[in-house]
Design an enzyme around this catalytic site. Structure first.
Site, short mmCIF file in Angstrom:
data_model
loop_
_atom_site.label_atom_id
_atom_site.label_comp_id
_atom_site.label_asym_id
_atom_site.label_seq_id
_atom_site.Cartn_x
_atom_site.Cartn_y
_atom_site.Cartn_z
N LYS A 99 24.74 -76.08 -87.43
CA LYS A 99 26.22 -76.25 -87.37
C LYS A 99 26.55 -76.64 -88.52
CE LYS A 99 26.68 -76.74 -82.52
NZ LYS A 99 27.50 -77.90 -81.58
N HIS A 139 21.59 -92.03 -78.05
CA HIS A 139 21.68 -91.57 -76.65
C HIS A 139 22.51 -92.48 -75.77
CE1 HIS A 139 17.73 -90.44 -78.29
NE2 HIS A 139 17.75 -89.44 -77.72
#
Length: 420
Positions: free
Chosen positions: A59, A105
């Site tokens: 991206k 995470h």
């Protein structure tokens, strides 16, 4: 600069692993990444993080996954676990100079953030932090004996250029004394080619290449040296295999094996198990393929994996040459960012060998010497390119630009490159 962010639900990865683990991993990840995943016991959190990272980088580049495939981007890790991004030539063609990546995470999600810097016409290059301070200014009270005695063994009839380039680059990098050992047949021509370097000879029975009887003189000349390099221009003669095996068995100083030395090594790489010393090997993709009996394509697609593999197996420093040269020792990896396509010329690797042995002779540990050498080599190539252009620069131009690269390191100033 451009940024990309991606978030992956970990439960989605768990479902995929339950249904088609192997096919999914083979489609998305490189050999190096799959090895890392295996070491992490196929943790869904780890896999989700790597998957997200590839998405966020694509991206930031501006293509998404499509023009750029998952395997065009590889996520490695340094010894502290920090992610390192490795991209292939296709991705580099978008003008990328640097990629920074963060992966995090939480219970349900893996999130990644990528920042991509693109090259501009006046590209500003800064010294990598891990290389700063490795090379220091000289003590005014020093003498030539303080900066290393290096010995380079190479050359054969019609192949004097390689060993000449290695010798001159070692001297230009700062060695106090450079000894160049060639077959006796080459003594006159090498004495003409080399001025500051000291030419030594070994008996060759008039053949113009090293023979088994050369061994005694070779070993005698290693006794008071700090480092030895073998291979440039030696040719592919059968006696070279015997000489390399005996040298590895008998010397205690660091050894750099390059070029035709690597061709000899590929006939029996397990002779490295008999070493008493530090060894650095400097293969390009083709030489690495011969050493490991793999295809060049396999090595090219998994450069970090195989660099680490051979380093770990034989406890050696591996310099896998090419765009973004990789230096590996045990679990440590350095990926170089200096250099340019104009360096893809005959003799460029011989110049690198001379820089490596010079830095080892000046007291750097082989891994640090190899890291710094590939950076100096690439940066000297960048200076040479700016003077001559990518098409016209040759290996001796890189030698002539080593001083510019070293001055840049010692002054720690930003370098503005004129060309991309």
């Amino acid at each position: 600069m451009s940024v990309g962010i991606d978030i992956v639900k970990i439960h989605r990865i768990e479902d995929i692993l339950d249904k088609k683990r192997d096919s999914f991993l083979n489609k998305i990840f490189t050999t190096e990444e799959k090895q890392y995943i295996k070491e992490k016991k196929y943790s869904p959190q780890t896999i989700a993080g790597l998957f997200s990272a590839k998405e966020s980088i694509s991206k930031a580049i501006g293509t998404g996954i499509g023009k750029v495939s998952f395997k065009d981007i590889e996520i490695s890790h340094d010894k502290f676990g920090k992610p390192i991004v490795i991209i292939n030539e296709k991705v580099k063609s978008f003008g990328i100079s640097k990629i920074d990546l963060t992966i995090t995470h939480e219970i349900d999600y893996a999130v990644s953030f990528a920042k991509v810097n693109f090259k501009i016409n006046d590209n500003i290059i800064e010294i990598p932090e891990e290389l700063k301070g490795l090379l220091t200014k000289r003590n005014p009270e020093s003498h030539k004996g303080d900066y290393g005695k290096v010995l380079i063994i190479g050359g054969s009839r019609g192949m004097t250029g390689s060993v000449t380039l290695s010798s001159k680059s070692a001297m230009r990098t700062g060695s106090g004394l450079v000894y160049t050992m060639v077959p006796e047949y080459l003594e006159t021509i090498m004495s003409i080619k080399l001025t500051e370097e000291i030419v030594k000879i070994a008996k060759d029975n008039g053949k113009g290449y090293f023979i088994k009887k050369s061994l005694e003189e070779i070993l005698n000349n290693t006794k008071d040296k700090d480092v030895l390099a073998i291979g440039p221009g030696m040719g592919t003669f059968e006696d070279n295999i015997y000489l390399l095996r005996e040298i590895i068995k008998n010397i205690n100083i660091p050894l750099v094996i390059d070029a035709d030395g690597l061709n000899s090594l590929s006939t029996d790489i397990d002779i490295l198990k008999n070493k008493k010393n530090s060894i650095v090997i400097t293969p390009h993709l083709g030489e690495m393929a011969r050493l490991l009996d793999k295809s060049i394509k396999e090595i090219e697609n998994n450069r970090v994996y195989y660099a680490k593999h051979i380093s770990n197996k034989y406890n050696i420093v591996t310099v896998l040459k090419g765009s973004n040269t990789i230096v590996s020792y045990k679990d440590e990896i350095y990926i170089n960012n200096s250099g340019n396509p104009g360096m893809a010329k005959a003799g460029s690797g011989d110049v690198l060998t001379g820089i490596i042995i010079s830095l080892i002779g000046q007291g750097l540990e082989p891994f640090n010497a190899a890291k710094l050498a590939v950076y100096i080599h690439g940066l000297a190539g960048d200076f040479a390119r700016d003077k001559k252009g990518e098409h016209s620069m040759i290996a001796s131009d890189i030698v002539d630009s080593i001083g510019d690269a070293i001055n840049f390191l010692l002054t720690n100033k930003k370098f503005s490159s004129k060309l991309n």
